[in-house]
Design an enzyme around this catalytic site. Structure first.
Site, PDB file in Angstrom:
ATOM      1  N   GLU A  28       0.824  -1.210   0.000  1.00 19.66           N
ATOM      2  CA  GLU A  28       0.000   0.000   0.000  1.00 19.66           C
ATOM      3  C   GLU A  28       0.864   1.270   0.000  1.00 19.66           C
ATOM      4  OE1 GLU A  28      -4.109  -1.538   1.913  1.00 19.66           O
ATOM      5  OE2 GLU A  28      -2.723  -0.696   3.360  1.00 19.66           O
TER       6      GLU A  28
ATOM      7  N   ASP B 145      -8.303  -9.233   3.717  1.00 20.19           N
ATOM      8  CA  ASP B 145      -8.089  -8.144   4.668  1.00 20.19           C
ATOM      9  C   ASP B 145      -9.164  -8.092   5.746  1.00 20.19           C
ATOM     10  OD1 ASP B 145      -7.002  -5.973   5.847  1.00 20.19           O
ATOM     11  OD2 ASP B 145      -7.548  -4.528   4.306  1.00 20.19           O
TER      12      ASP B 145
ATOM     13  N   GLU C 165     -12.934  -2.613  11.502  1.00 22.90           N
ATOM     14  CA  GLU C 165     -12.893  -1.865  10.241  1.00 22.90           C
ATOM     15  C   GLU C 165     -13.944  -2.355   9.258  1.00 22.90           C
ATOM     16  OE1 GLU C 165      -9.060  -2.173   8.367  1.00 22.90           O
ATOM     17  OE2 GLU C 165      -9.724  -1.187   6.529  1.00 22.90           O
TER      18      GLU C 165
HETATM   19  C1  GCV Z   1      -2.714   0.275   8.342  1.00 31.40           C
HETATM   20  C2  GCV Z   1      -6.113  -2.333   5.317  1.00 31.40           C
HETATM   21  C3  GCV Z   1      -6.576  -1.091   5.991  1.00 31.40           C
HETATM   22  C4  GCV Z   1      -5.444  -0.084   6.109  1.00 31.40           C
HETATM   23  C5  GCV Z   1      -4.284  -0.758   6.851  1.00 31.40           C
HETATM   24  C6  GCV Z   1      -3.876  -1.988   6.072  1.00 31.40           C
HETATM   25  C7  GCV Z   1      -2.762  -2.764   6.739  1.00 31.40           C
HETATM   26  O1  GCV Z   1      -5.840  -2.083   3.975  1.00 31.40           O
HETATM   27  O2  GCV Z   1      -7.652  -0.532   5.311  1.00 31.40           O
HETATM   28  O3  GCV Z   1      -5.903   1.035   6.807  1.00 31.40           O
HETATM   29  O4  GCV Z   1      -3.209   0.108   7.029  1.00 31.40           O
HETATM   30  O5  GCV Z   1      -4.979  -2.854   5.953  1.00 31.40           O
HETATM   31  O6  GCV Z   1      -3.074  -3.735   7.402  1.00 31.40           O
HETATM   32  O7  GCV Z   1      -1.611  -2.394   6.608  1.00 31.40           O
END
Ligand code: GCV
Length: 738
Positions: free
Chosen positions: A327, A401, A429
């Protein structure tokens, strides 16, 4: 908030003081009676599961007879914390704390310590072998012919854990007779991961700001930090990563290291180590180097110097957590190096100090893969065996995720030469943020019990991560914290249960969710069976309800873009296909679901043959994973005899109905739970019902445009056209990544 402060061991010998003290005791006793009589006083949830309210009147005498004096040496900060907790806990539970004594001299003494701190324990000849550095023994014994209870351990930290266990017995109305409990944690690292930024914004946080008041640290150590440590120690959590995995390099500057050191100082007596997320490019950003290439000698030296500096400032520092090449985060692949190269460089820097690296497997390559499900496996399995001994690879429970339901991650069982650490998400989340009641222990339990078959039947995920399957001693479990500055810590009263359950399962991954829920309800609300039974039952089905109203039958990743709030099955376009919903559900005129079988992306091949065979065949795949692994025609016959379309619609509705049922159950508990917490839970359940309905309606309206089938008999049509659901926007929804 209920807060009873009692003064102990303090006398000035004057009659006035004695009179005042008598009056205060009477007041406290009355208050105790009031509390025992019913939940008249409101509570705001700050006390978590450590409320220590008076035990039921009919049990009090029995407990008092088993707690006549406390023999708890306090020569170290940990032993002092243990003594303080027992005085506070038993003081609250039994009306007043038992007097302290240097030696057990009365019937009903409680002794807590180690053979080194308590000579009386040595005389008992207890077998403390196998308890390690954190285990404890809780036993009913006789000392000089008098019954006593001992909590014995090899270390002060073990004794602290044992003391919390003793308190839990009383809190949950268990007898203190005939005790013989031996416990040692199955996992070595039991960690919270805070996704907290230095500006106090919490990524995916739904409980206010970060509890770390960075600006005021190190000068001001909020007493809340001590309560945080108490709560964690009470469930066996022994480490915390203070900052977000998407971190700024600032966290490693001396300014912030000194702040982290202040927190470490508060946590140390409670057996909790501090860890930091490390930004891979820190040598460039705060070190003035031109590269962060892990094979560059200057970069390696920079990290060695940084590690030495950290250990000077934070004695006992735990190590680094790293999100790299994921990411948009920097990482070794930026220099053509592997994850192992990156992790080993940091491991080399930390090793002389006893530190570890937790290298995350949640990775994305720059190129869009044919199936994101396969990415971590493809990138990590080739490096099995090449990680340094002080590296763990931290793997999310599933390959996508933290969805409401995912099959276990195919990396579990596929890297026998590398210690794999579990990463669960405690913050919700993808399960409705703070307002949806979703008890996550069944999700954790489902993953831990899943059988990888890596070494034949019985090769469960729990056995992969506890090291027993492949003979690893470095083991661990991390939970992405749901803690914030909200008075009730977690944003909702029921989300506290997820923190509690995470800690308990990290200590023993074989525990059952229902038993954990039972303890939590008793400690958090009441021992009254009229509360415990319905609330545990309600919690146990709650996560399945979320699966039903959000992502039934193996659907996944269908939420709103960015903030992840609410339904968004129509999300498409944008920078990457694998950040959209349409990529995952693949609905079309024929059917719905992601074909990961041999005829599709063949992600199933990443599982061991018995599992791959079961998941890869539409006739044998468990229905809960049907659309995870297969693209299935709308008229496919389900086990129920219904068509897939009808079943899907029914499951959406079933989820909403469950929430309605929870509301009824909760309403029926009015008067049995204090008014303040009851009212907030009731309000949140009402929000949950609305949002569950919204998920159901929006999803059905959208998928019907593909299925073109009528709703099954009895199913209400969505009240709005699809365009209405698609038009909703939530610009300030909390927790989005910044
Ligand atoms: C901390 C998902 C979440 C992100 C998070 C990522 C991760 O994509 O939406 O906010 O980032 O996981 O676990 O690194």
């Amino acid at each position: 908030m209920v807060s009873l402060t009692t003064r102990t061991g303090e006398q000035d010998g004057t009659g006035a003081w004695r009179r005042a003290a008598r009056m205060a005791r009477t007041a406290v006793a009355w208050l105790g009676l009031l509390l025992a009589a019913g939940p008249a006083l409101s509570e705001d949830g700050y006390e978590l599961w450590l409320r220590y309210v008076p035990v039921a009147a009919d049990h009090a005498a029995g407990y008092r007879a088993r707690a006549t004096e406390l023999v708890v040496p306090a020569a170290t900060p940990t032993a002092q914390a243990t003594r303080d907790e027992l005085q506070r806990g038993l003081g609250g539970l039994l009306g007043k704390p038992p007097p302290l004594a240097a030696r057990a001299g009365r019937e009903g003494a409680i002794l807590v310590g180690t053979p080194a701190s308590l000579p009386q324990l040595v005389a008992l000849g207890l077998d403390l072998s196998g308890l390690g550095e954190e285990g404890y023994l809780l036993r009913s014994v006789r000392i000089d012919g008098r019954p006593a209870t001992v909590v014995a351990a090899n270390t002060d930290t073990g004794a602290l854990y044992g003391a919390f266990r003793l308190l839990r017995l009383v809190q949950t109305a268990q007898p203190l007779d005939g005790l013989d409990i031996r416990e040692a944690p199955r996992l070595k690292l039991r960690l919270l991961n805070h996704w907290d930024n230095l500006d106090r914004y919490v990524e995916r946080g739904y409980a206010g700001e970060s509890i770390w008041d960075w600006h005021k640290l190190p000068g001001w150590k909020d007493p809340r930090y001590t309560d945080y440590a108490r709560a964690n120690a009470s469930i066996g959590i022994n480490g915390t990563v203070l900052n977000n995995v998407n971190t700024s390099a600032q966290a490693l500057t001396p300014l912030y290291l000194r702040k982290a050191a202040a927190l470490a100082e508060v946590f140390r007596p409670y057996g909790i180590k501090v860890y930091l997320s490390a930004r891979f490019s820190a040598p460039i950003e705060i070190g003035g180097l031109e590269t962060a290439d892990p094979l560059d000698p200057a970069v390696r030296q920079w990290w060695k110097d940084k590690a030495a500096e950290i250990y000077r400032i934070i004695p006992g520092f735990g190590g680094f957590l790293v999100k790299a090449n994921s990411e948009g985060q920097p990482g070794p692949q930026d220099y053509g190096r592997s994850h192992a190269d990156g992790a080993n460089m940091l491991a080399e820097a930390l090793a002389p100090h006893g530190g570890i690296v937790m290298w995350r497997a949640f990775v994305y390559s720059h190129e869009e893969p044919d199936d994101r499900h396969k990415q971590a496996y493809n990138e990590f399995v080739p490096h099995d065996g090449s990680f340094a001994p002080n590296v763990l690879v931290q793997v999310k429970n599933g390959a996508i995720d933290f969805q409401p339901r995912e099959p276990f991650h195919p990396l579990f069982g596929a890297m026998p030469k590398t210690p794999l650490m579990m990463e669960f998400q405690i913050t919700k989340e993808y399960l409705g943020f703070a307002t949806h009641l979703a008890y996550l222990a069944p999700l954790y339990e489902e993953t831990l019990r899943a059988d990888t078959y890596a070494q034949g039947p019985g090769s469960t995920v729990a056995r992969v991560i506890d090291g027993s399957l492949d003979g690893h001693v470095l083991t661990g479990m991390a939970g992405v914290a749901n803690i914030g500055s909200d008075r009730n810590w977690s944003g909702s009263h029921f989300d506290q249960a997820n923190w509690f359950a995470f800690g308990r399962l990290a200590w023993n991954p074989d525990l059952e969710s229902a038993a954990i829920a039972g303890d939590w309800v008793r400690m958090t609300f009441s021992n009254d069976p009229a509360v415990v039974e319905p609330v545990v039952a309600m919690m146990m089905g709650a996560r399945e309800a979320v699966v039903d109203y959000m992502t039934p039958l193996g659907l996944h990743h269908l939420m709103g873009r960015g903030h992840h709030y609410g339904p968004g099955p129509w999300v498409s376009g944008g920078p990457r296909a694998d950040w959209t919903s349409v990529y995952y559900h693949r609905a079309d005129a024929q059917g719905i679901g992601f074909d990961r079988s041999a005829s599709g992306s063949n992600a199933v091949a990443q599982y061991v043959p018995p599992v791959a065979g079961r998941f890869g065949n539409v006739d044998t795949v468990p229905e809960e994973f049907l659309l995870w692994f297969h693209h299935v025609p709308w008229d496919h016959r389900m086990a129920s005899g219904r068509t897939l379309w009808d079943e899907l619609v029914l499951r959406y509705g079933r989820g909403v109905d469950y929430v309605r049922g929870m509301r009824r159950t909760w309403d029926g508990l009015s008067g049995k739970i204090d008014a303040e917490r009851h009212a907030q839970v009731a309000a949140f359940l009402a929000i949950q019902e609305d949002e569950a309905q919204w998920w159901r309606d929006a999803s059905i309206a959208y998928f019907q445009t593909f299925s073109k089938r009528p709703l099954p008999a009895g199913a209400e049509p969505p009240p709005h056209p699809l365009s209405y659901y698609q038009s909703l926007e939530f610009p300030y929804a909390p927790g989005d990544g910044k």
